[in-house]
Design an enzyme around this catalytic site. Structure first.
Site, PDB file in Angstrom:
ATOM      1  N   ASP A 155       0.829  -1.212   0.000  1.00  0.00           N
ATOM      2  CA  ASP A 155       0.000   0.000   0.000  1.00  0.00           C
ATOM      3  C   ASP A 155       0.867   1.267   0.000  1.00  0.00           C
ATOM      4  O   ASP A 155       2.103   1.179   0.033  1.00  0.00           O
ATOM      5  CB  ASP A 155      -0.940  -0.070   1.216  1.00  0.00           C
ATOM      6  CG  ASP A 155      -2.290   0.577   0.964  1.00  0.00           C
ATOM      7  OD1 ASP A 155      -2.425   1.355   0.016  1.00  0.00           O
ATOM      8  OD2 ASP A 155      -3.218   0.310   1.761  1.00  0.00           O
ATOM      9  N   GLU A 188      -0.947   1.504  -5.308  1.00  0.00           N
ATOM     10  CA  GLU A 188      -0.732   2.956  -5.165  1.00  0.00           C
ATOM     11  C   GLU A 188      -1.897   3.711  -5.778  1.00  0.00           C
ATOM     12  O   GLU A 188      -1.795   4.881  -6.115  1.00  0.00           O
ATOM     13  CB  GLU A 188       0.647   3.397  -5.674  1.00  0.00           C
ATOM     14  CG  GLU A 188       1.007   3.096  -7.112  1.00  0.00           C
ATOM     15  CD  GLU A 188       0.375   4.065  -8.113  1.00  0.00           C
ATOM     16  OE1 GLU A 188      -0.769   3.763  -8.545  1.00  0.00           O
ATOM     17  OE2 GLU A 188       1.019   5.076  -8.470  1.00  0.00           O
ATOM     18  N   TRP A 189      -3.038   3.015  -5.902  1.00  0.00           N
ATOM     19  CA  TRP A 189      -4.335   3.599  -6.254  1.00  0.00           C
ATOM     20  C   TRP A 189      -4.362   4.240  -7.649  1.00  0.00           C
ATOM     21  O   TRP A 189      -5.171   5.124  -7.910  1.00  0.00           O
ATOM     22  CB  TRP A 189      -4.770   4.630  -5.199  1.00  0.00           C
ATOM     23  CG  TRP A 189      -4.514   4.211  -3.782  1.00  0.00           C
ATOM     24  CD1 TRP A 189      -4.947   3.070  -3.185  1.00  0.00           C
ATOM     25  CD2 TRP A 189      -3.761   4.925  -2.782  1.00  0.00           C
ATOM     26  NE1 TRP A 189      -4.517   3.023  -1.877  1.00  0.00           N
ATOM     27  CE2 TRP A 189      -3.786   4.147  -1.608  1.00  0.00           C
ATOM     28  CE3 TRP A 189      -3.083   6.142  -2.781  1.00  0.00           C
ATOM     29  CZ2 TRP A 189      -3.151   4.546  -0.425  1.00  0.00           C
ATOM     30  CZ3 TRP A 189      -2.446   6.533  -1.605  1.00  0.00           C
ATOM     31  CH2 TRP A 189      -2.483   5.747  -0.449  1.00  0.00           C
ATOM     32  N   GLY A 190      -3.444   3.826  -8.505  1.00  0.00           N
ATOM     33  CA  GLY A 190      -3.436   4.375  -9.862  1.00  0.00           C
ATOM     34  C   GLY A 190      -2.904   5.799  -9.930  1.00  0.00           C
ATOM     35  O   GLY A 190      -3.042   6.467 -10.958  1.00  0.00           O
ATOM     36  N   GLU A 192       0.144   7.267 -10.040  1.00  0.00           N
ATOM     37  CA  GLU A 192       1.198   7.670 -10.990  1.00  0.00           C
ATOM     38  C   GLU A 192       1.195   6.753 -12.202  1.00  0.00           C
ATOM     39  O   GLU A 192       2.258   6.279 -12.631  1.00  0.00           O
ATOM     40  CB  GLU A 192       2.561   7.711 -10.286  1.00  0.00           C
ATOM     41  CG  GLU A 192       2.618   8.828  -9.256  1.00  0.00           C
ATOM     42  CD  GLU A 192       4.022   9.119  -8.740  1.00  0.00           C
ATOM     43  OE1 GLU A 192       4.974   9.100  -9.543  1.00  0.00           O
ATOM     44  OE2 GLU A 192       4.149   9.350  -7.531  1.00  0.00           O
ATOM     45  N   ASP A 210     -10.228   3.125  -3.825  1.00  0.00           N
ATOM     46  CA  ASP A 210     -10.927   1.948  -3.280  1.00  0.00           C
ATOM     47  C   ASP A 210     -12.339   1.798  -3.839  1.00  0.00           C
ATOM     48  O   ASP A 210     -13.088   2.766  -3.966  1.00  0.00           O
ATOM     49  CB  ASP A 210     -11.040   2.070  -1.754  1.00  0.00           C
ATOM     50  CG  ASP A 210      -9.702   1.847  -1.081  1.00  0.00           C
ATOM     51  OD1 ASP A 210      -8.672   1.823  -1.780  1.00  0.00           O
ATOM     52  OD2 ASP A 210      -9.703   1.703   0.156  1.00  0.00           O
TER      53      ASP A 210
HETATM   54  C1  GAL Z   1      -6.148   1.270   1.275  1.00  0.00           C
HETATM   55  C2  GAL Z   1      -6.236   0.192   0.212  1.00  0.00           C
HETATM   56  C3  GAL Z   1      -7.323  -0.780   0.633  1.00  0.00           C
HETATM   57  C4  GAL Z   1      -6.972  -1.364   1.986  1.00  0.00           C
HETATM   58  C5  GAL Z   1      -6.757  -0.259   2.999  1.00  0.00           C
HETATM   59  C6  GAL Z   1      -6.232  -0.803   4.323  1.00  0.00           C
HETATM   60  O1  GAL Z   1      -5.161   2.171   0.945  1.00  0.00           O
HETATM   61  O2  GAL Z   1      -6.528   0.764  -1.030  1.00  0.00           O
HETATM   62  O3  GAL Z   1      -7.491  -1.779  -0.344  1.00  0.00           O
HETATM   63  O4  GAL Z   1      -5.816  -2.161   1.850  1.00  0.00           O
HETATM   64  O5  GAL Z   1      -5.830   0.693   2.533  1.00  0.00           O
HETATM   65  O6  GAL Z   1      -6.003   0.211   5.269  1.00  0.00           O
END
Ligand code: GAL
Length: 390
Positions: A155, A188-190, A192, A210
């Site tokens: 993460d 890294e949530w897309g 970069e 998410d």
């Molecule tokens: C977010 C991640 C989620 C989950 C969460 C846990 O950053 O996108 O899928 O892992 O953290 O805190």
């Protein structure tokens, strides 16, 4: 029209020509097809313990989901103590994981499954309850390997503003040096555009923020993820986040859309509900072998949106043996007819195809030129088209 042209490129000019080929610096030969399994986050958040993980592994086998391909049991955030030990090692939380992760891995392996874990490329994990791995990459990768961990989700919280391109390759190398073959899932949530650099670093990368257990979130994510289709392929996949099927926030038809779309776009199939108490409908959605076979097809080409007419969409992608997977998706609120023309999906107008309906389990023969179906609101029809021998 433009979408159809792109699709034509993908299917007609040699099967994989529209994909981007990356010199693979990764030596792990995992993820030749998208990963399948379960992850604790969507349903349980931080309320996890070793009993839940064991019972989930039990349920994965006893329900039959393991036998249709689900193999990873992935622990997400909140499995560890807030502080490292005196040698700087990560420590499983004594109150919830008293037997430690090694014992859990042994248990999960004993069921014929694999164990995944979660860490963070910053100073703390996103829950703020555990240390991050920034600056401890080698040590933590060795710890995970010594515990028998098979999969790492990495993460991006508390990242100190350091570029992902500095932080993620370090863990990638550390895992390769760890002495164990460990799947590397970047999260890294897309932010970069990971599709453009992560294929040589990891086995999958999140393309979005998410997912939430509702129709708007799921459909938005499907659209955002589509942009990166050509970067996916065997060993490295776009990850539009985990499944919400069975968590209660969508209707059965919405969940059928969600599962069909994730399968078509070669997304990881990571179940996010409570396997110990899932109902029959949830099981039937998650265990449809024909839909799973589209996801796990060896060609490994991500299906794309090829046609859109307001809320009525056609998504499709090539499969092995000159077959084509097609989803007719009604994103509107009234029942509507949706048509896919052979020209939308790179087939000759005269081609005669078998059309297998993957949810009705029915085959029509000699289908030529186009396929039309009435689709309920927020629902899909999903087909595999196979050339008829003439
Ligand atoms: C977010 C991640 C989620 C989950 C969460 C846990 O950053 O996108 O899928 O892992 O953290 O805190």
């Amino acid at each position: 029209m433009f979408l159809s042209f792109l699709f034509l490129l993908a299917v007609v000019v040699t099967p994989n020509s529209a994909q981007v080929h990356h010199p693979s610096t990764r030596k792990n030969v995992l993820a030749l097809t998208p990963q399948m399994g379960w992850n604790s986050w969507n349903h349980f958040g931080c309320k996890i313990d070793e009993q839940l993980i064991k019972e989930t592994a039990d349920a994965m086998v006893s329900t039959g989901l393991a036998s249709v391909g689900y193999e990873y049991i992935n622990i997400d955030d909140c499995w560890g103590e807030l502080n490292r030990d005196s040698q700087g090692n990560l420590v499983p939380k004594a109150s919830t994981f008293p037997s430690g992760i090694k014992a859990l891995a042994d248990y999960v392996h004993g069921k014929g499954l694999k164990l995944g874990i979660y860490a963070d490329a910053g100073t703390k994990t996103c829950s703020q309850t555990m240390p991050g791995s920034l600056g401890h990459e080698e040590q933590d990768a060795k710890t995970f390997a010594s515990w028998g961990v098979d999969y790492l989700k990495y993460d991006n919280c508390e990242n100190q503003g350091i570029s992902v391109k500095d932080r993620y390759p370090k863990m990638s190398r550390a895992l390769l040096n760890s002495g164990r073959n460990i799947f590397f899932s970047l999260c890294e949530w897309g932010q970069e555009d990971p599709a453009t650099w992560a294929p040589s670093i990891g086995n999958s990368w999140r393309t979005t923020g998410d997912i939430e257990d509702n129709w708007n979130s799921m459909t938005n994510i499907a659209d955002k993820n589509d942009k990166w289709a050509r970067y996916a392929g065997p060993g490295h996949w776009n990850d539009p986040d985990m499944l919400e099927v069975g968590n209660g926030g969508m209707t059965t038809e919405e969940y059928r859309s969600h599962f069909s779309m994730w399968a078509l776009v070669k997304a990881p199939l990571l179940i996010g509900c409570d396997l110990r108490s899932m109902d029959n409908t949830t099981f039937e959605l998650l265990s449809n072998k024909e839909v799973i076979a589209v996801n796990q097809d060896r060609l490994g080409v991500q299906g794309r949106k090829v046609k859109k007419n307001d809320d009525l969409e056609v998504w499709a992608g090539p499969l092995t043996h000159k077959r084509v997977a097609v989803v007719l998706w009604n994103r509107g609120s009234s029942p509507s007819n949706i048509t896919v023309n052979w020209s939308d999906i790179g087939l000759k107008r005269t081609a005669k195809m078998y059309a297998r309906d993957l949810w009705m389990h029915l085959t029509r023969t000699g289908v030529r030129g186009y396929l039309s179906a009435e689709v309920s609101p927020h629902a899909v029809k999903m087909y595999v088209l196979t050339p008829c021998r003439s």
